[in-house]
Design a protein around this motif. Structure first.
Motif, PDB file in Angstrom:
ATOM      1  N   TYR A  90     -79.780  -4.797 -65.000  1.00  0.00           N
ATOM      2  CA  TYR A  90     -79.419  -5.316 -66.470  1.00  0.00           C
ATOM      3  C   TYR A  90     -79.216  -6.863 -65.714  1.00  0.00           C
ATOM      4  O   TYR A  90     -78.476  -7.096 -64.719  1.00  0.00           O
ATOM      5  N   LEU A  91     -79.850  -7.915 -66.229  1.00  0.00           N
ATOM      6  CA  LEU A  91     -79.876  -9.392 -65.718  1.00  0.00           C
ATOM      7  C   LEU A  91     -79.416 -10.144 -66.867  1.00  0.00           C
ATOM      8  O   LEU A  91     -79.405  -9.985 -67.976  1.00  0.00           O
ATOM      9  N   PRO A  92     -78.631 -11.388 -66.266  1.00  0.00           N
ATOM     10  CA  PRO A  92     -78.167 -12.384 -67.226  1.00  0.00           C
ATOM     11  C   PRO A  92     -79.545 -12.877 -68.173  1.00  0.00           C
ATOM     12  O   PRO A  92     -80.550 -12.918 -67.636  1.00  0.00           O
ATOM     13  N   ASN A  93     -78.856 -13.417 -69.238  1.00  0.00           N
ATOM     14  CA  ASN A  93     -80.042 -14.050 -70.178  1.00  0.00           C
ATOM     15  C   ASN A  93     -80.989 -14.956 -69.554  1.00  0.00           C
ATOM     16  O   ASN A  93     -81.978 -15.132 -69.885  1.00  0.00           O
ATOM     17  N   TRP A  94     -80.318 -16.072 -68.766  1.00  0.00           N
ATOM     18  CA  TRP A  94     -80.798 -17.023 -68.052  1.00  0.00           C
ATOM     19  C   TRP A  94     -81.833 -16.664 -67.180  1.00  0.00           C
ATOM     20  O   TRP A  94     -83.118 -17.235 -67.030  1.00  0.00           O
ATOM     21  N   MET A  95     -81.601 -15.354 -66.299  1.00  0.00           N
ATOM     22  CA  MET A  95     -82.448 -14.931 -65.422  1.00  0.00           C
ATOM     23  C   MET A  95     -83.749 -14.315 -66.299  1.00  0.00           C
ATOM     24  O   MET A  95     -84.959 -14.343 -65.768  1.00  0.00           O
ATOM     25  N   MET A  96     -83.390 -13.691 -67.478  1.00  0.00           N
ATOM     26  CA  MET A  96     -84.795 -13.053 -68.173  1.00  0.00           C
ATOM     27  C   MET A  96     -85.503 -14.220 -68.866  1.00  0.00           C
ATOM     28  O   MET A  96     -86.597 -14.160 -68.784  1.00  0.00           O
ATOM     29  N   ARG A  97     -85.027 -15.429 -69.150  1.00  0.00           N
ATOM     30  CA  ARG A  97     -85.824 -16.393 -69.689  1.00  0.00           C
ATOM     31  C   ARG A  97     -86.674 -16.982 -68.348  1.00  0.00           C
ATOM     32  O   ARG A  97     -87.756 -17.477 -68.613  1.00  0.00           O
ATOM     33  N   ASN A  98     -86.000 -17.308 -67.203  1.00  0.00           N
ATOM     34  CA  ASN A  98     -86.798 -18.001 -66.255  1.00  0.00           C
ATOM     35  C   ASN A  98     -88.038 -16.835 -65.728  1.00  0.00           C
ATOM     36  O   ASN A  98     -88.891 -17.527 -65.426  1.00  0.00           O
ATOM     37  N   MET A  99     -87.767 -15.682 -65.941  1.00  0.00           N
ATOM     38  CA  MET A  99     -88.801 -14.858 -65.418  1.00  0.00           C
ATOM     39  C   MET A  99     -89.905 -14.429 -66.423  1.00  0.00           C
ATOM     40  O   MET A  99     -90.804 -13.736 -66.436  1.00  0.00           O
ATOM     41  N   LEU A 100     -89.769 -14.918 -67.717  1.00  0.00           N
ATOM     42  CA  LEU A 100     -90.358 -14.643 -68.982  1.00  0.00           C
ATOM     43  C   LEU A 100     -90.293 -13.263 -69.322  1.00  0.00           C
ATOM     44  O   LEU A 100     -91.562 -12.557 -69.630  1.00  0.00           O
ATOM     45  N   LEU A 101     -89.222 -12.430 -69.267  1.00  0.00           N
ATOM     46  CA  LEU A 101     -89.367 -11.139 -69.247  1.00  0.00           C
ATOM     47  C   LEU A 101     -88.661 -10.758 -70.729  1.00  0.00           C
ATOM     48  O   LEU A 101     -87.965 -11.433 -71.298  1.00  0.00           O
ATOM     49  N   GLU A 102     -89.295  -9.643 -71.294  1.00  0.00           N
ATOM     50  CA  GLU A 102     -88.884  -9.080 -72.424  1.00  0.00           C
ATOM     51  C   GLU A 102     -88.059  -7.867 -71.987  1.00  0.00           C
ATOM     52  O   GLU A 102     -87.933  -7.286 -70.924  1.00  0.00           O
ATOM     53  N   GLU A 103     -87.311  -7.114 -73.161  1.00  0.00           N
ATOM     54  CA  GLU A 103     -86.675  -6.105 -72.738  1.00  0.00           C
ATOM     55  C   GLU A 103     -87.549  -4.801 -72.136  1.00  0.00           C
ATOM     56  O   GLU A 103     -88.572  -4.710 -72.899  1.00  0.00           O
ATOM     57  N   ALA A 104     -86.841  -4.079 -71.408  1.00  0.00           N
ATOM     58  CA  ALA A 104     -87.665  -2.922 -70.598  1.00  0.00           C
ATOM     59  C   ALA A 104     -88.865  -3.596 -69.902  1.00  0.00           C
ATOM     60  O   ALA A 104     -89.913  -2.584 -69.759  1.00  0.00           O
ATOM     61  N   SER A 105     -88.923  -4.813 -69.386  1.00  0.00           N
ATOM     62  CA  SER A 105     -90.263  -5.210 -68.947  1.00  0.00           C
ATOM     63  C   SER A 105     -89.924  -4.473 -67.138  1.00  0.00           C
ATOM     64  O   SER A 105     -88.810  -4.649 -66.848  1.00  0.00           O
ATOM     65  N   LEU A 106     -91.289  -4.186 -66.586  1.00  0.00           N
ATOM     66  CA  LEU A 106     -91.083  -3.803 -65.288  1.00  0.00           C
ATOM     67  C   LEU A 106     -91.091  -4.857 -64.121  1.00  0.00           C
ATOM     68  O   LEU A 106     -91.887  -5.792 -64.056  1.00  0.00           O
ATOM     69  N   ILE A 107     -89.952  -4.618 -63.314  1.00  0.00           N
ATOM     70  CA  ILE A 107     -89.888  -5.681 -62.320  1.00  0.00           C
ATOM     71  C   ILE A 107     -89.662  -4.817 -61.067  1.00  0.00           C
ATOM     72  O   ILE A 107     -89.135  -3.588 -60.882  1.00  0.00           O
ATOM     73  N   THR A 108     -89.981  -5.461 -59.548  1.00  0.00           N
ATOM     74  CA  THR A 108     -89.698  -5.176 -58.201  1.00  0.00           C
ATOM     75  C   THR A 108     -88.488  -5.605 -57.849  1.00  0.00           C
ATOM     76  O   THR A 108     -88.254  -6.909 -57.702  1.00  0.00           O
ATOM     77  N   VAL A 109     -87.267  -4.846 -57.383  1.00  0.00           N
ATOM     78  CA  VAL A 109     -86.167  -5.492 -56.645  1.00  0.00           C
ATOM     79  C   VAL A 109     -86.471  -5.001 -55.055  1.00  0.00           C
ATOM     80  O   VAL A 109     -86.520  -3.879 -54.724  1.00  0.00           O
ATOM     81  N   GLU A 110     -86.395  -6.165 -54.456  1.00  0.00           N
ATOM     82  CA  GLU A 110     -86.549  -5.872 -53.112  1.00  0.00           C
ATOM     83  C   GLU A 110     -85.519  -6.768 -52.402  1.00  0.00           C
ATOM     84  O   GLU A 110     -84.954  -8.018 -52.504  1.00  0.00           O
ATOM     85  N   SER A 111     -84.901  -5.945 -51.216  1.00  0.00           N
ATOM     86  CA  SER A 111     -83.694  -6.585 -50.399  1.00  0.00           C
ATOM     87  C   SER A 111     -84.287  -7.666 -49.404  1.00  0.00           C
ATOM     88  O   SER A 111     -85.495  -7.454 -48.747  1.00  0.00           O
ATOM     89  N   VAL A 112     -83.563  -8.856 -49.187  1.00  0.00           N
ATOM     90  CA  VAL A 112     -84.105  -9.978 -48.699  1.00  0.00           C
ATOM     91  C   VAL A 112     -82.960 -10.512 -47.765  1.00  0.00           C
ATOM     92  O   VAL A 112     -81.753 -10.214 -48.212  1.00  0.00           O
TER      93      VAL A 112
END
Length: 308
Positions: A90-112
């Protein structure tokens, strides 16, 4: 045997965490509304992610890069809790807008691992941000809910129940930095649409006139040109019959002589001139050509009879 196993386990290098999840906005999170997630830059991950991160010995603080293969957008964030449903983040709304994501969009989470921030520059997206009495303090307080910053992100902060958007223009020493327990200098750019107030020159008879040029050309500027007044109310002795005090400074300007307190506009570098007040020479009286000195006849104070 167990001691040797633990020592070997400690010497093993940490492996990067990289997993795919379905991204949802915080408003889709089951349960009560989580406004604390909207105020910062941290996400909520499932419990299995914590187990995997612990097993892979990820370095603290836990920072992640979010990447979308469909939109080719990426950003960086921290983690707030591990209470999400499996396979979801679950992401903040501003982060969803920055990445141009819709609900249930597939993303990759990588530790850095990101460098510690030393400088960041922000640009408010509205002139309303200037109405805040101390915007730097407000921003510093809002950034406590963030773990990292990424150049190009449009973050949102909430102050007095109002949302302000700021674009991250620059971060140092890299395009993505960690802001956890750091000493970071903050700078602001002019808000979008902001214009500097224009200073209108003075108007005289409908014509714009520069006050300095007007004073310089017309001789209107006079240092200490005001009229003096006596404390006892009597008139000054130097006042004329009409009651107007003579202005020696103006008179000297009309003659073209230098007056103390007025700039010498004819000054040339390397030339020193000593100004002196020369008294005007009196004109000599014209003498007739036939005039002779001591040519008159002598006179006596006694009569001629008394001489005898």
């Amino acid at each position: 045997m167990f001691a040797g196993f633990n020592m070997l386990h400690d010497m093993m290098p940490s492996r990067p965490f990289k997993t795919g999840y379905r991204a949802y906005s915080v408003s889709m999170l089951p349960g009560n509304e989580r406004s604390d997630v909207e105020k910062g830059g941290k996400i909520i991950m499932p419990p299995s992610a914590l187990e995997q991160l612990t097993r892979q010995r990820v370095v603290y603080p836990m920072l992640f890069k979010l990447k979308s293969d469909s939109t080719k957008r990426e950003t960086h964030c921290g983690v707030l809790e591990f209470v999400a449903d499996e396979g979801k983040v679950y992401l903040p709304n501003w982060m969803m807008r920055n990445m141009l994501l819709e609900e249930a969009s597939l993303i990759t989470v990588e530790s850095v691992s990101l460098p510690v921030a030393t400088f960041s520059k922000f640009q408010p997206q509205s002139e309303d941000f200037l109405d805040i009495s101390n915007p730097k303090a407000v921003l510093e307080n809002a950034l406590r809910h963030f773990a990292c910053l990424t150049t190009g992100d449009m973050i949102s902060i909430i102050y007095n129940s109002k949302v302000y958007e700021l674009c991250v223009l620059e971060t140092k020493p890299g395009p993505a930095v960690s802001i956890i327990e750091c000493d970071m200098n903050v700078d602001f750019a002019a808000p979008v649409g902001y214009k500097e107030p224009e200073i209108e020159p003075k108007k005289e008879d409908g014509v714009c006139v520069d006050s300095f040029e007007m004073d310089h050309e017309s001789g209107g500027f006079q240092a200490f040109g005001g009229a003096g007044q006596r404390l006892d109310g009597k008139k000054k002795k130097e006042e004329s019959v009409n009651g107007d005090a003579p202005n020696a400074q103006t008179a000297s300007q009309q003659k073209g002589t230098y007056t103390r307190g007025i700039p010498d506009y004819d000054y040339q570098p390397g030339v020193i001139r000593f100004m002196r007040h020369a008294k005007p020479q009196q004109e000599k009286e014209e003498v007739a050509e036939d005039f002779k000195y001591f040519s008159g006849a002598g006179r006596s104070l006694r009569d001629a009879k008394s001489r005898k």
